[in-house]
Motif scaffolding. Structure first.
Motif: not given
Length: 261
Positions: A242-247
């Motif tokens: 989720i964090s990588l998608v957010l970035i």
């Protein structure tokens, strides 16, 4: 004497159960989202999400400790930032001294929210992650132990300053020097005589810790083992994804022109 409470809040929440590595990636996602956007409406999203998560994790006490710092940085930035952008749009404030346009207002508000998001996001991390977990997590990423230990020690300095401030303030109050009354200007002046004893107390505590480490033969060059070493769970992998998608998503939206002023 007042003690130096840790910033870590021991609770059994979803955020607390995550490993330090996954929370570092999540923190990077929050920082990236707050950094790439300039419009205050877009920057407010990671700020509000971090604040809600902080309250959920039991970090209201830590937020109250830093509320004056956050408010001061927010207000100072709100006054200074308009000087770093070109004016544009309708005039919102016009005085003989300063004139503020809509673009300057949005620019200053967005930058001030960005600083607040950085502070609240970092506060969320240290609220849900103990110093031991932070050191073990950084070490598991391959960073030198000397650097990991320095980070863990630095995170203890803030509670040390808080404890020293409380102790000195109580000692001065017993001698008739009260700093809690009056208007904000008088309160600020009342804290000035506390600076020297606070810093001296904090430095003395750091020197005591250094001597204790030296007496125990502390050596940063030796390999270290960690008790309760935690492995990645499915929740950690989900947070990383989720964090990588957010970035990636926030950077792509920023490059596409979304979130600009």
């Amino acid at each position: 004497m007042s003690k130096s409470p840790s910033l870590y809040v021991d609770r059994n929440t979803v955020l607390h159960r995550l490993t330090a590595r996954s929370k570092l990636v999540l923190l990077l996602g929050v920082f990236t989202t707050a950094y790439v956007f300039g419009h205050p409406a877009a920057v407010f999203v990671p700020l509000a999400a971090s604040f809600i998560a902080l309250i959920y994790a039991g970090g209201w006490r830590n937020f109250k400790r830093l509320s004056y710092v956050i408010a001061a940085l927010f207000l100072v930035g709100f006054v200074v930032w308009p000087a770093f952008t070109a004016s544009g749009g309708p005039t919102l404030l016009h005085t003989p001294v300063v004139t503020v346009t809509r673009r300057e207002f949005l620019f200053a508000l967005g930058r001030s929210e960005r600083i607040a998001a950085f502070i609240v996001g970092g506060l969320l991390f240290v609220t849900t992650t103990s110093n031991e977990e932070i050191v073990a997590g950084l070490r598991s990423l391959g960073l030198p132990y000397a650097f990991c230990f320095a980070v863990g020690t630095a995170l203890r300095l803030f509670p040390t300053f808080l404890g020293a401030t409380g102790t000195v303030q109580q000692a001065q109050a017993a001698r008739g020097h009260e700093v809690s009354g009056g208007n904000p200007i008088s309160r600020l002046r009342g804290y000035i005589p506390l600076l020297i004893p606070v810093f001296m107390t904090a430095i003395r505590n750091v020197q005591t810790q250094a001597m204790a480490l030296e007496a125990r033969g502390f050596d940063t060059r030796r390999d270290r083992t960690f008790y309760n070493k935690r492995s990645f769970a499915p929740a950690d992998w989900a947070v990383v994804v989720i964090s990588l998608v957010l970035i990636v998503g926030s950077v792509w939206l920023s490059l596409a022109g979304f979130g600009g002023i």
